[in-house]
Scaffold this motif. Structure first.
Motif, PDB file in Angstrom:
ATOM      1  N   GLU A 143       0.681  -1.351  -0.173  1.00  0.00           N
ATOM      2  CA  GLU A 143       0.070   0.271   0.163  1.00  0.00           C
ATOM      3  C   GLU A 143       0.885   0.855   0.374  1.00  0.00           C
ATOM      4  O   GLU A 143       0.353   2.765   0.497  1.00  0.00           O
ATOM      5  N   SER A 144       2.189   0.996  -0.018  1.00  0.00           N
ATOM      6  CA  SER A 144       2.263   2.426   0.044  1.00  0.00           C
ATOM      7  C   SER A 144       2.996   2.861  -1.167  1.00  0.00           C
ATOM      8  O   SER A 144       2.922   2.616  -2.153  1.00  0.00           O
ATOM      9  N   GLY A 145       3.294   4.336  -1.110  1.00  0.00           N
ATOM     10  CA  GLY A 145       3.381   5.762  -1.976  1.00  0.00           C
ATOM     11  C   GLY A 145       4.018   6.418  -2.151  1.00  0.00           C
ATOM     12  O   GLY A 145       4.573   6.119  -0.416  1.00  0.00           O
ATOM     13  N   SER A 146       4.389   7.415  -2.510  1.00  0.00           N
ATOM     14  CA  SER A 146       5.461   8.484  -2.434  1.00  0.00           C
ATOM     15  C   SER A 146       4.928   9.293  -3.295  1.00  0.00           C
ATOM     16  O   SER A 146       4.999   9.451  -4.753  1.00  0.00           O
ATOM     17  N   THR A 147       5.218  11.023  -3.132  1.00  0.00           N
ATOM     18  CA  THR A 147       5.626  12.335  -3.826  1.00  0.00           C
ATOM     19  C   THR A 147       6.646  12.098  -4.519  1.00  0.00           C
ATOM     20  O   THR A 147       8.015  11.102  -3.812  1.00  0.00           O
ATOM     21  N   ALA A 148       7.040  12.964  -5.900  1.00  0.00           N
ATOM     22  CA  ALA A 148       7.869  13.653  -5.970  1.00  0.00           C
ATOM     23  C   ALA A 148       8.367  14.951  -7.118  1.00  0.00           C
ATOM     24  O   ALA A 148       7.320  14.857  -7.850  1.00  0.00           O
ATOM     25  N   THR A 149       9.580  15.207  -6.321  1.00  0.00           N
ATOM     26  CA  THR A 149       9.048  16.272  -7.279  1.00  0.00           C
ATOM     27  C   THR A 149      10.610  16.942  -6.998  1.00  0.00           C
ATOM     28  O   THR A 149      11.601  16.483  -6.871  1.00  0.00           O
ATOM     29  N   VAL A 150      11.169  16.795  -8.459  1.00  0.00           N
ATOM     30  CA  VAL A 150      11.799  17.082  -9.094  1.00  0.00           C
ATOM     31  C   VAL A 150      12.800  18.125 -10.357  1.00  0.00           C
ATOM     32  O   VAL A 150      11.676  18.876 -10.641  1.00  0.00           O
ATOM     33  N   ILE A 151      13.958  18.689  -9.668  1.00  0.00           N
ATOM     34  CA  ILE A 151      14.445  19.948 -10.899  1.00  0.00           C
ATOM     35  C   ILE A 151      15.768  19.816 -11.568  1.00  0.00           C
ATOM     36  O   ILE A 151      16.565  18.577 -10.584  1.00  0.00           O
ATOM     37  N   PHE A 152      15.256  19.769 -12.382  1.00  0.00           N
ATOM     38  CA  PHE A 152      16.949  20.274 -13.387  1.00  0.00           C
ATOM     39  C   PHE A 152      17.262  21.537 -13.581  1.00  0.00           C
ATOM     40  O   PHE A 152      16.724  22.427 -14.083  1.00  0.00           O
ATOM     41  N   VAL A 153      18.725  21.698 -13.350  1.00  0.00           N
ATOM     42  CA  VAL A 153      19.334  22.672 -13.064  1.00  0.00           C
ATOM     43  C   VAL A 153      20.180  23.306 -13.503  1.00  0.00           C
ATOM     44  O   VAL A 153      21.317  22.206 -13.366  1.00  0.00           O
ATOM     45  N   GLY A 154      20.103  24.553 -14.681  1.00  0.00           N
ATOM     46  CA  GLY A 154      21.257  24.527 -15.921  1.00  0.00           C
ATOM     47  C   GLY A 154      21.499  26.111 -14.950  1.00  0.00           C
ATOM     48  O   GLY A 154      21.549  26.843 -14.642  1.00  0.00           O
ATOM     49  N   ASN A 155      22.050  26.463 -16.459  1.00  0.00           N
ATOM     50  CA  ASN A 155      22.843  27.959 -16.565  1.00  0.00           C
ATOM     51  C   ASN A 155      22.248  28.895 -16.119  1.00  0.00           C
ATOM     52  O   ASN A 155      22.021  30.150 -15.680  1.00  0.00           O
ATOM     53  N   ASP A 156      20.981  28.730 -16.989  1.00  0.00           N
ATOM     54  CA  ASP A 156      19.663  30.058 -17.057  1.00  0.00           C
ATOM     55  C   ASP A 156      18.788  29.280 -17.501  1.00  0.00           C
ATOM     56  O   ASP A 156      17.767  29.833 -17.981  1.00  0.00           O
ATOM     57  N   VAL A 157      18.354  27.993 -16.611  1.00  0.00           N
ATOM     58  CA  VAL A 157      17.169  27.157 -17.061  1.00  0.00           C
ATOM     59  C   VAL A 157      17.356  26.931 -16.169  1.00  0.00           C
ATOM     60  O   VAL A 157      18.092  25.551 -15.270  1.00  0.00           O
TER      61      VAL A 157
END
Length: 383
Positions: free
Chosen positions: A152-166
């Motif tokens: 019954e387990s689950g998970s949220t996930a918030t992901v970022i990809f960081v570049g030089n200008d974006v």
């Protein structure tokens, strides 16, 4: 109560002790776990990737029985982009344990090793991340089914990809991302919750009902309070089994479930995806689980971190202090935080951001009034 300035805290403590003759009592406080993620590589500020970025991250356990959050920070295989994520698990740690490595691998593959991130086609990036999240969720559901481990387990996930200008964000659940621009907080995500009056909440409620589900006290089928997450097979591949189990437990009747017809998954792992330009005024990016945001708003968090960095310039220390501040505000949840200082700000040259003294003074007198009322009521009912 909001975090007060040190001067006002001293005023409160001295004033309360003098006015009411209170004696300090030692409270037994359970030791809370505090550590960096096992997936984060080397020391926080030594990660390679985008030049100039310094990382800080912290995980701290609240009053929950288990630590079900995790943090991932990586800078490999993404063509000069850096990756960071926070996971907030529920009903066990199994889904987080699976996702913290698998989701990164799926994203790298779908983004063609970061090549899509450096291109100009945001639609291609969005489609790639949607595919990565879908694939990761399918693999997780299969893994839970095969292993029988915390099904019954689950998970949220918030992901970022960081570049030089974006900055690119891919977001499922109720964690949040905030960007500080010249000290102004920009909240970049919206929580996926089946309650409230926000546009996103109304959309989630409508989607769940159209899929054949129902909501009781802000919870899907009276159970879960988030509407997008990985795992949670009882709302995806095991919906009928969930209904039969509810009948056995007396949560609803056989007649009730005979009238139901599912037209889709009640909980989904489809991400909201955003692209944000990082100009010269972008100072730092902060992502954190809801254990922080339920007790501090984005403006307070940005002000807190800026003053920390102004004092000592250490991103890791700032992340740890922020996690502790959430617990000091009586956060009952686990708290996980990632801060990416973009390296564009001379923190030592900045003046401190001033707290609103009038607001703090009002908070102080409100606190004194509450304490006074409590003492007066206690005198009416002596033990």
């Amino acid at each position: 109560m909001a975090l007060l300035s040190q001067q006002l805290q001293r005023f409160l403590l001295n004033g309360l002790n003098c006015s009411f003759g209170l004696k300090s009592k030692k409270n037994s406080i359970r030791e809370r776990s505090r550590c960096c993620s096992a997936i984060a590589i080397d020391a926080p500020s030594s990660l390679t990737g985008v030049a100039g970025i310094r990382w800080g991250f912290s995980r701290i356990q609240g009053s929950r029985e288990e630590m079900e959050d995790d943090v991932v920070v990586r800078a490999d295989n993404l063509n000069e982009f850096s990756f960071a994520a926070v996971f907030d698990g529920h009903a066990g740690f199994s889904s987080v344990k699976f996702l913290r490595d698998e989701l990164f691998k799926e994203c790298v593959e779908a983004l063609q090793g970061g090549l899509l991130l450096t291109g100009k086609d945001f639609n291609a990036v969005r489609e790639a991340l949607e595919e990565a999240f879908t694939n990761a969720d399918t693999k997780l559901l299969n893994w839970l089914e095969v292993t029988g481990e915390e099904v019954e387990s689950g998970s949220t996930a918030t992901v970022i990809f960081v570049g030089n200008d974006v900055l690119v964000i891919s977001h499922v659940g109720d964690s949040s991302v905030v960007l500080s621009r010249s000290g102004k907080a920009e909240l970049l995500t919206s929580s996926h919750r089946p309650y409230g009056n926000s546009k996103v909440s109304r959309q989630e409620i409508r989607r769940i009902k159209e899929a054949g589900g129902w909501i009781v006290n802000g919870r899907i089928c009276g159970d879960i309070s988030i509407s997008r997450a990985f795992g949670d097979m009882r709302f995806k591949t095991k919906k009928n089994e969930m209904l039969e189990k509810g009948v056995k437990e007396g949560r609803w009747s056989q007649k009730f479930i005979s009238r139901l017809q599912f037209n889709g998954d009640l909980v989904i792992a489809s991400p909201d995806i955003y692209q944000v330009a990082l100009g010269s005024d972008a100072e730092f990016i902060l992502l954190a689980t809801d254990g922080l945001w339920d007790y501090m708003n984005s403006s307070e968090v940005v002000r807190f971190v800026r003053n920390q960095l102004r004092q000592h310039g250490n991103v890791q220390m700032a992340s740890e202090a922020l996690a502790q501040a959430a617990l000091d505000r009586r956060s009952q949840d686990n708290v996980s935080i990632v801060i990416a200082d973009l390296g564009r700000t001379d923190w030592r040259s900045l003046p401190p951001q001033q707290e609103n003294f009038v607001y703090e003074l009002g908070q102080a007198f409100a606190t004194i009034g509450i304490v006074s009322l409590g003492i007066w009521m206690s005198s009416l009912f002596p033990s």
